[in-house]
Structures are given as structure tokens and as C-alpha cells.
Design a protein around this motif. Structure first.
Motif, PDB file in Angstrom:
ATOM      1  N   LEU B 174     -66.988 -27.591  64.448  1.00 20.44           N
ATOM      2  CA  LEU B 174     -66.940 -28.259  65.450  1.00 20.44           C
ATOM      3  C   LEU B 174     -64.834 -29.474  65.095  1.00 20.44           C
ATOM      4  O   LEU B 174     -64.476 -28.879  65.531  1.00 20.44           O
ATOM      5  N   ALA B 175     -65.587 -30.342  63.813  1.00 20.24           N
ATOM      6  CA  ALA B 175     -64.089 -30.770  63.507  1.00 20.24           C
ATOM      7  C   ALA B 175     -63.100 -30.584  63.638  1.00 20.24           C
ATOM      8  O   ALA B 175     -61.943 -30.905  63.861  1.00 20.24           O
ATOM      9  N   VAL B 176     -63.695 -29.232  62.750  1.00 15.76           N
ATOM     10  CA  VAL B 176     -62.349 -28.484  61.823  1.00 15.76           C
ATOM     11  C   VAL B 176     -61.477 -27.622  62.802  1.00 15.76           C
ATOM     12  O   VAL B 176     -60.163 -28.284  63.433  1.00 15.76           O
ATOM     13  N   PHE B 177     -62.226 -27.078  64.268  1.00 15.36           N
ATOM     14  CA  PHE B 177     -61.106 -26.566  64.970  1.00 15.36           C
ATOM     15  C   PHE B 177     -60.432 -27.564  65.972  1.00 15.36           C
ATOM     16  O   PHE B 177     -60.082 -27.120  66.592  1.00 15.36           O
ATOM     17  N   PHE B 178     -61.440 -28.520  66.297  1.00 18.68           N
ATOM     18  CA  PHE B 178     -61.006 -29.042  67.260  1.00 18.68           C
ATOM     19  C   PHE B 178     -59.692 -30.219  66.514  1.00 18.68           C
ATOM     20  O   PHE B 178     -58.417 -29.887  67.468  1.00 18.68           O
ATOM     21  N   LEU B 179     -58.963 -29.886  65.268  1.00 17.34           N
ATOM     22  CA  LEU B 179     -57.736 -30.170  64.308  1.00 17.34           C
ATOM     23  C   LEU B 179     -56.615 -29.094  65.378  1.00 17.34           C
ATOM     24  O   LEU B 179     -55.666 -29.612  65.234  1.00 17.34           O
ATOM     25  N   PHE B 180     -57.017 -28.259  65.416  1.00 21.31           N
ATOM     26  CA  PHE B 180     -55.577 -27.389  66.144  1.00 21.31           C
ATOM     27  C   PHE B 180     -55.664 -27.325  67.606  1.00 21.31           C
ATOM     28  O   PHE B 180     -54.519 -26.911  68.151  1.00 21.31           O
ATOM     29  N   SER B 181     -56.026 -28.320  68.332  1.00 16.36           N
ATOM     30  CA  SER B 181     -55.974 -29.025  68.995  1.00 16.36           C
ATOM     31  C   SER B 181     -54.762 -29.687  69.533  1.00 16.36           C
ATOM     32  O   SER B 181     -53.853 -30.469  70.100  1.00 16.36           O
ATOM     33  N   PHE B 182     -54.343 -30.231  67.406  1.00 13.54           N
ATOM     34  CA  PHE B 182     -52.486 -31.205  67.305  1.00 13.54           C
ATOM     35  C   PHE B 182     -52.000 -30.346  67.714  1.00 13.54           C
ATOM     36  O   PHE B 182     -50.414 -30.478  67.307  1.00 13.54           O
ATOM     37  N   TYR B 183     -52.230 -28.472  67.061  1.00  9.94           N
ATOM     38  CA  TYR B 183     -51.414 -28.103  66.746  1.00  9.94           C
ATOM     39  C   TYR B 183     -50.158 -27.156  68.267  1.00  9.94           C
ATOM     40  O   TYR B 183     -50.954 -25.894  68.918  1.00  9.94           O
ATOM     41  N   ASN B 184     -49.630 -27.512  69.140  1.00 10.61           N
ATOM     42  CA  ASN B 184     -49.111 -26.999  70.299  1.00 10.61           C
ATOM     43  C   ASN B 184     -47.528 -26.394  69.880  1.00 10.61           C
ATOM     44  O   ASN B 184     -46.872 -27.302  70.196  1.00 10.61           O
ATOM     45  N   PRO B 185     -47.243 -25.480  69.855  1.00  6.67           N
ATOM     46  CA  PRO B 185     -45.421 -25.152  69.775  1.00  6.67           C
ATOM     47  C   PRO B 185     -44.989 -24.288  70.563  1.00  6.67           C
ATOM     48  O   PRO B 185     -45.891 -24.620  71.348  1.00  6.67           O
ATOM     49  N   GLU B 186     -44.088 -24.530  70.631  1.00  5.33           N
ATOM     50  CA  GLU B 186     -43.286 -24.348  71.729  1.00  5.33           C
ATOM     51  C   GLU B 186     -43.250 -22.895  72.870  1.00  5.33           C
ATOM     52  O   GLU B 186     -42.733 -22.869  73.309  1.00  5.33           O
ATOM     53  N   ASN B 187     -43.516 -21.882  71.747  1.00  2.33           N
ATOM     54  CA  ASN B 187     -44.270 -20.646  71.985  1.00  2.33           C
ATOM     55  C   ASN B 187     -44.957 -20.229  72.622  1.00  2.33           C
ATOM     56  O   ASN B 187     -46.084 -20.379  71.694  1.00  2.33           O
ATOM     57  N   LEU B 188     -45.158 -19.996  74.015  1.00  2.00           N
ATOM     58  CA  LEU B 188     -46.763 -19.996  74.415  1.00  2.00           C
ATOM     59  C   LEU B 188     -47.241 -19.202  74.302  1.00  2.00           C
ATOM     60  O   LEU B 188     -48.917 -19.374  73.866  1.00  2.00           O
ATOM     61  N   ILE B 189     -47.517 -18.310  73.464  1.00  2.00           N
ATOM     62  CA  ILE B 189     -48.423 -16.922  73.204  1.00  2.00           C
ATOM     63  C   ILE B 189     -48.679 -17.539  71.631  1.00  2.00           C
ATOM     64  O   ILE B 189     -50.177 -17.671  71.203  1.00  2.00           O
ATOM     65  N   LEU B 190     -47.782 -17.926  70.949  1.00  2.00           N
ATOM     66  CA  LEU B 190     -48.554 -18.900  69.922  1.00  2.00           C
ATOM     67  C   LEU B 190     -49.240 -19.656  69.886  1.00  2.00           C
ATOM     68  O   LEU B 190     -50.519 -19.935  69.461  1.00  2.00           O
ATOM     69  N   ASP B 191     -49.005 -20.485  71.315  1.00  2.00           N
ATOM     70  CA  ASP B 191     -49.627 -22.098  71.530  1.00  2.00           C
ATOM     71  C   ASP B 191     -51.356 -21.330  71.911  1.00  2.00           C
ATOM     72  O   ASP B 191     -52.299 -22.057  71.719  1.00  2.00           O
ATOM     73  N   LYS B 192     -51.520 -20.020  72.852  1.00  2.00           N
ATOM     74  CA  LYS B 192     -52.435 -19.295  73.455  1.00  2.00           C
ATOM     75  C   LYS B 192     -53.639 -18.885  72.492  1.00  2.00           C
ATOM     76  O   LYS B 192     -54.768 -18.876  72.549  1.00  2.00           O
ATOM     77  N   TYR B 193     -52.917 -18.525  70.850  1.00  2.00           N
ATOM     78  CA  TYR B 193     -53.538 -17.924  69.948  1.00  2.00           C
ATOM     79  C   TYR B 193     -54.141 -18.832  69.440  1.00  2.00           C
ATOM     80  O   TYR B 193     -55.724 -18.804  69.513  1.00  2.00           O
ATOM     81  N   PHE B 194     -54.006 -20.165  69.330  1.00  2.00           N
ATOM     82  CA  PHE B 194     -54.615 -21.063  68.431  1.00  2.00           C
ATOM     83  C   PHE B 194     -55.333 -21.643  69.148  1.00  2.00           C
ATOM     84  O   PHE B 194     -56.295 -22.500  68.046  1.00  2.00           O
ATOM     85  N   TRP B 195     -54.936 -22.049  70.941  1.00  2.00           N
ATOM     86  CA  TRP B 195     -55.634 -22.466  72.015  1.00  2.00           C
ATOM     87  C   TRP B 195     -57.682 -22.340  71.932  1.00  2.00           C
ATOM     88  O   TRP B 195     -58.228 -23.134  71.333  1.00  2.00           O
ATOM     89  N   TRP B 196     -57.672 -20.929  71.591  1.00  2.00           N
ATOM     90  CA  TRP B 196     -58.303 -20.210  71.727  1.00  2.00           C
ATOM     91  C   TRP B 196     -59.403 -20.395  70.413  1.00  2.00           C
ATOM     92  O   TRP B 196     -60.927 -20.502  70.050  1.00  2.00           O
ATOM     93  N   TRP B 197     -58.508 -20.820  69.478  1.00  2.00           N
ATOM     94  CA  TRP B 197     -59.250 -21.186  67.817  1.00  2.00           C
ATOM     95  C   TRP B 197     -60.761 -22.650  68.240  1.00  2.00           C
ATOM     96  O   TRP B 197     -61.494 -23.033  67.404  1.00  2.00           O
ATOM     97  N   VAL B 198     -59.284 -23.272  69.425  1.00  2.00           N
ATOM     98  CA  VAL B 198     -60.808 -25.092  69.222  1.00  2.00           C
ATOM     99  C   VAL B 198     -61.588 -24.092  70.244  1.00  2.00           C
ATOM    100  O   VAL B 198     -62.826 -23.961  70.822  1.00  2.00           O
ATOM    101  N   VAL B 199     -61.596 -23.570  71.484  1.00  2.00           N
ATOM    102  CA  VAL B 199     -62.369 -23.488  72.536  1.00  2.00           C
ATOM    103  C   VAL B 199     -62.860 -22.008  72.578  1.00  2.00           C
ATOM    104  O   VAL B 199     -64.456 -22.063  72.284  1.00  2.00           O
ATOM    105  N   HIS B 200     -62.895 -21.228  72.025  1.00  2.00           N
ATOM    106  CA  HIS B 200     -63.434 -20.463  71.737  1.00  2.00           C
ATOM    107  C   HIS B 200     -64.856 -20.305  70.126  1.00  2.00           C
ATOM    108  O   HIS B 200     -65.738 -19.867  70.400  1.00  2.00           O
ATOM    109  N   LEU B 201     -63.630 -20.712  68.836  1.00  2.00           N
ATOM    110  CA  LEU B 201     -64.625 -20.896  68.457  1.00  2.00           C
ATOM    111  C   LEU B 201     -65.611 -21.948  67.893  1.00  2.00           C
ATOM    112  O   LEU B 201     -66.340 -22.033  67.603  1.00  2.00           O
ATOM    113  N   TRP B 202     -65.624 -22.775  69.427  1.00  2.00           N
ATOM    114  CA  TRP B 202     -66.360 -24.109  69.389  1.00  2.00           C
ATOM    115  C   TRP B 202     -67.682 -23.196  70.163  1.00  2.00           C
ATOM    116  O   TRP B 202     -68.654 -23.371  69.962  1.00  2.00           O
TER     117      TRP B 202
END
Lengths: 144, 461
Positions: B174-202
């Protein structure tokens, strides 16, 4: 569960299965990252598009709208709004600008965000860029 | 209470339930805005109400997980908590961060909040569920570190059980995957890809480990079934959760600019994701059937069965409904997602927290192993009110979703807002079911204040 299937076997499936699928997922992620430039036309992410994304975020647009189907479902999909508005940035800007401060009686209304001309232009550029990403032909039609 | 330091769980549970009440109040406000668009406008626009609704949900579940850990880890490790004082300090820091953030959402426009908190320095705000100011996110990381240190040291220095090790694994994830919330690139597609690492992998990954271990703990305590049997079940459940759930992330990668092969991977593994939830249902019922003690707390058994069943229906069945790519092509971004989200979150995560609270609170309050019969009756009524109301909320939203897809994406291709007007009867009924849910929640809170004769002791059979 029978005697044949022991706790150790269960634990090994857990460890082995997890490690295998984590590695597979990392591999697929690596491949996806390599493939993405062909699909997300990142060469068109100008400073203005990047600024538009920040405006999008700092006004919490996702709190009502969806973007490529993700977000809230209270207001229309915006991933293809540029195309829905006849490939027109001006139409998008005009809509955002004209929202009444006190809303519309009895109806859902977008808040008036008081964006500057520069910010309006940036958000429209961002939505235009988004509409041109390869999304495997989603949404099914222009209504989003 | 076997260990004095378990007492730190109590404020965590109280905070969880208080935020639960806030969450439902704002849910009712949003439900109203769905049918009366100008309700509370412009004072509380929909997006603000939604942030409060979803963020208080996440935070109260986290409070619940933490309280559960502080309660069960000392018993499992057979020693006092590493530092009860740190646990209390962490509690107040977390509560203050959560409180200030909600006050921020409600008192100033979101863009002002972004400016004041320096979002431009490290932009992380304005993404669904991750709306918290960056400084709040940093606070959450610090709280998580302090919490993990406390729990981790207790486990390391004490007896290591499968329950506690699986729980800690889930919490670290839970703690490790939350760290991906700090990754917010300018590229929306990359942003969305790793946003799910918080949301889905939680919620479809590591949280299932936490859910499984809390359920296993409660079943050990209430049924008296041999730990060896329960451990084996727990391993199989979490094995299936991760084997299906990790690649199952792919069911979010169908239409967001990611390669087409995710449609196959996401469909196949997504279709398998109900398995761990189904196993959990079988697990709970089998253990209760094989019970070797009659625990006087009947309410906790009801909650345990409830979470086992509703998580399977909400997360499993309703998830399966729209996980296949050809179906998801039409359902993606409609009320179907909202329907699934409501019952999955309630069945799996709200109810497991209510389960451990039901088990732990009588003990923490010095009432023995269970509340009085009359208090339990009220609690069980609240269970039925909330559960049945949630079933109907889900059914009404599903009805709304099917009609929305038909009108907007098939038949006439009507504009979004035209469709919303046409299906408003479903939103009215959903709001009605929401009010029933609120009645259930009020009953639940009341059940804590019902006195009456003490319940009987645990009877081994």
C-alpha cells in the motif's frame, strides 16, 4: 482442502505466482513504454499543451467530467470534445467562458472558473491533443 | 484485551466511523445534485462534494486498516506494540492532515488550494482520488512510514504468524504503490498508465492481502478453527488475488492510448479476478460451519459473512460484467462503473473495517468479548439496512448505466445531458436508497450507545 495440498504448497504458489506475474507485468510495462510514442503523438506536447494539463488538474475538471472514460460521470466525456465541437478550439473556449456565475436554475451547470485568455487557449490545446491520441477507436461515437 | 497497547486502535476506529458519516452526507449531496443540478450551487459544486465523498472514503478505510493492525498485530506477535506513544502521535497527525484537507476542499476554490499549497512546485493534484494537495500526500507518506515502523518492529520482534506477515506485506505494498501518486508527467497517457499503479494495484491487489488477513484473524478468533487450516486458505486466496490482479490491471488499459494487446490480457485476467473473492466467500462460510466455539458476538459473524458475500458480488460479479474488452468498449466511463465501484468498495473494504470494529470495539471498551444482546440487535439491523440499501443503489445505477449506453452509444446517439434527463428516475431511486443507507448508518452509530445486560462468555464446543 485435502491432506495432499499442504500449507507449504499454498505458500509456494503464492510466492512463485506473485513473483512470476510481477516480472511479467514489469516486462509488459517496459514494452508499453516503448510502444507509446507511436500512439500518443508526444511530439505535439508543446509547452501550451503541458500548461493546459496543469490548468485541467488545478481546476479539478476530472471531478465532474471523464477524460478517455476516466473520472466522474456527472458531465460529458471530454477526450473527444474537440471533435464533437467540430474541431474547434474557439467553441471550447466560448463554452467555458460563458458559464453563468450562479448556475442555471434546476440544472447542472459548469462553474465559472474565470480563466485568462492564455489559460483558455492552453486548456483547449490540451483537449485538442488528447482527442488525437490513438485510443483504439474509443469512444464508440461522437457523443462520448 | 490481551495487551494494553492494543488500546491505541480505539481512536483510529472512532475517527474512521466519523469520516464514514461525513462520506455518506456528501454522497447524499451528490445524489441530490444528480437530480437537482443547482442544489447547493455554486457553494458546493459537484466536483468538491465528490472529492470529499471519495477522499473521506479512502481515509476512513486507511484509519480502519491502521486500527485493525494496531489491534491484531500485538495479539498475533504476542507482545506489546513497539511504541504506543508513536501510534497516538501518528493518529493526531493523520487526523489533522485529513481534517485540514477536507476544510481546504470546502472553504476555497480548488485552484486557490493548488496555489496556496504550491502545487506548481510538484504538481500531483487534480487527478481522480489523488486530489489531495502535494503537502498532504507527503504527510500521508510520513504517517505510513511511522505506522509501518511501529507495526513492522512489533512483528519482527515477536511471533510471526501467516496473518501478521500477510498483513504487513499488504501494508508495505500500500505504501510503496502510493509513491506513484507523486509521478505526474506532462504526457497524459503516461500519467494515466501509472495512476492505475496506485488505484488498481491498491484495490485489486495489495488491499486484498489486508482484507484477507483481517478476515482470517476474525475467523480464527470467532470460530476457533485450527490456524493451520485458516493459513492455507489465506495463502490460496492471496495467491489468486495477485496472480489474477496484477496482469488484471490491463482491463484499465483498453482505451487510454495503450497498445491493443492489453485488450486480450485485461479481458482474460480480469475475467479471473472474481476467483479470489469467490474463494473468500467459501472460506468464510466453511470456517463458520466448522466452528469449534460459539462466540457471543453474533454481529461480527454477520459482518464477516456480509463482507465475504458482498465483496464477491460487488467486486467479483459486477467487475466481471464489464471487464471483457468488447463489453467495456460500450460500458467504459458510464454509470456501470459507478455501480460496480459502490458495491465493490462497500462489500470489500467498508465491510471488512466494520467487521474488525465489530469484533474489537466491545473488547476495547472493556465490555468483554461482545456487546449486550440489545446492542447487537441494533447493530445487526444496521447491517441489513446498509447492505440492502447498497444492493439497491447498485441495481439502480446499473439500470441507469444500461439505459445510458443504449441511448448515448447505440440507438440514437443522443447528447450526454439529454440522456441524463431521460434516466433521472433511476437517480431519484438511487437517492432514495441512499437515504435508507443513511438510516442504517445512524442505527449503527446508535448501537454503540445501547447498554443492556452483558452478553454470555465464549463457549468452546
Amino acid at each position: 482442502m485435502s491432506e495432499f495440498f499442504t500449507k507449504n504448497m499454498a505458500r509456494n504458489i503464492y510466492f512463485g505466482g506473485s513473483v512470476f506475474f510481477i516480472l511479467l507485468f514489469l516486462g509488459l510495462t517496459f514494452d508499453t513504454i516503448r510502444e507509446l510514442p507511436k500512439r500518443d503523438h508526444r511530439e505535439n506536447i508543446t509547452e501550451q499543451v503541458a500548461h493546459g494539463k496543469l490548468i485541467w488538474e488545478e481546476n479539478n475538471c476530472i471531478g465532474c467530467h471523464s477524460l478517455l472514460g476516466e473520472g466522474a460521470y456527472f458531465a460529458p466525456e471530454l477526450g473527444n470534445v474537440y471533435k464533437r465541437y467540430g474541431n474547434s478550439k474557439e467553441a471550447i473556449i466560448g463554452f467555458i467562458k460563458s458559464r453563468p456565475v450562479d448556475g442555471i436554475e434546476g440544472r447542472r451547470s459548469m462553474p465559472q472558473f474565470n480563466l485568462t485568455e492564455e489559460e483558455l487557449d492552453a486548456i483547449a490545446e490540451f483537449l485538442k491533443w488528447t482527442s488525437e491520441v490513438n485510443t483504439e477507436n474509443w469512444p464508440p461515437n461522437i457523443q462520448g | 484485551m490481551q495487551y494494553q497497547s492494543q488500546a491505541v486502535a480505539k481512536p483510529y476506529f472512532i475517527a474512521a466511523l466519523s469520516l464514514f458519516v461525513v462520506q455518506i452526507i456528501f454522497g447524499l449531496i451528490m445524489g441530490m445534485q444528480y437530480v437537482m443540478g443547482d442544489f447547493l450551487f455554486p457553494e458546493i459544486p459537484f466536483n468538491v462534494a465528490r472529492m470529499v465523498h471519495t477522499n473521506t472514503l479512502i481515509i476512513w478505510i486507511l484509519f480502519g486498516f491502521m486500527g485493525a493492525s494496531y489491534f491484531l498485530v500485538p495479539e498475533e506477535a504476542e507482545r506489546e506494540l513497539e511504541s504506543p506513544r508513536l501510534a497516538i502521535i501518528t493518529f493526531w497527525v493523520f487526523l489533522a492532515a485529513a481534517g485540514l484537507t477536507v476544510i481546504g476542499y470546502l472553504s476555497v476554490p480548488y485552484s486557490t488550494l493548488a496555489k496556496v499549497t504550491g502545487n506548481h512546485l510538484l504538481p500531483t493534484m487534480g487527478r481522480e482520488f489523488l486530489e489531495q494537495p502535494t503537502i498532504t500526500k507527503i504527510g500521508i507518506v510520513l504517517v505510513a512510514l511511522s505506522f509501518l515502523y511501529n507495526i513492522g518492529m512489533t512483528v519482527l520482534k515477536g511471533r510471526k504468524t501467516v496473518v501478521s506477515v500477510v498483513l504487513v506485506t499488504g501494508l508495505v505494498g500500500l505504501a510503496v504503490f502510493f509513491l506513484f501518486s507523486f509521478y505526474n508527467p506532462e504526457n497524459l497517457i503516461l500519467d494515466k498508465y501509472f495512476w492505475w499503479w496506485v488505484v488498481h494495484l491498491w484495490v485489486e491487489g495489495v488491499w486484498e492481502l489486508i482484507l484477507g488477513s483481517i478476515l482470517a484473524f476474525v475467523l480464527i478468533k470467532t470460530t476457533g478453527v485450527d490456524r493451520e487450516i485458516i493459513d492455507k486458505w489465506l495463502y490460496v486466496i492471496i495467491a489468486m488475488a495477485l496472480i489474477t490482479g496484477i496482469i488484471g490491471t490491463g482491463h484499465h488499459y483498453f482505451w487510454i492510448g495503450t497498445p491493443g494487446y492489453w485488450q486480450w490480457l485485461g479481458s482474460v485476467f480480469g475475467a479471473l479476478e472474481p476467483i479470489p473473492f469467490f474463494l473468500m466467500t467459501i472460506f468464510a462460510f466453511t470456517m463458520i460451519n466448522k466452528r469449534r466455539r460459539n462466540h457471543p458476538n453474533k454481529a461480527v459473524t454477520l459482518w464477516a459473512m456480509g463482507t465475504a458475500v458482498l465483496s464477491f458480488i460487488g467486486a467479483g460479479v459486477w467487475g466481471f460484467l464489464h471487464t471483457l474488452a468488447p463489453v467495456n468498449y460500450y460500458t467504459h466511463g458510464t454509470q456501470i462503473t459507478a455501480a460496480h465501484g459502490h458495491m465493490a468498495f462497500f462489500g470489500a473494504y467498508a465491510m471488512i473495517v466494520l467487521t474488525i470494529i465489530s469484533y474489537a470495539m466491545p473488547i476495547l471498551r472493556g465490555r468483554g468479548p461482545a456487546n449486550s444482546h440489545s446492542a447487537q440487535v441494533v447493530e445487526m439491523w444496521s447491517f441489513w439496512f446498509m447492505s440492502v440499501a447498497m444492493v439497491f443503489i447498485t441495481l439502480f445505477l446499473t439500470g441507469a448505466g444500461i439505459l445510458q449506453i443504449w441511448l448515448q452509444r447505440f440507438e440514437d446517439a443522443l447528447p450526454f445531458m439529454v440522456v441524463q434527463d431521460k434516466i433521472s428516475i433511476f437517480y431519484w431511486m438511487r437517492e432514495g436508497a441512499g437515504l435508507i443507507f443513511m438510516i442504517g448508518l445512524i442505527l449503527y452509530i446508535i448501537s454503540f450507545f445501547v447498554k443492556g445486560k452483558d452478553a454470555p462468555e465464549v463457549v468452546e464446543v
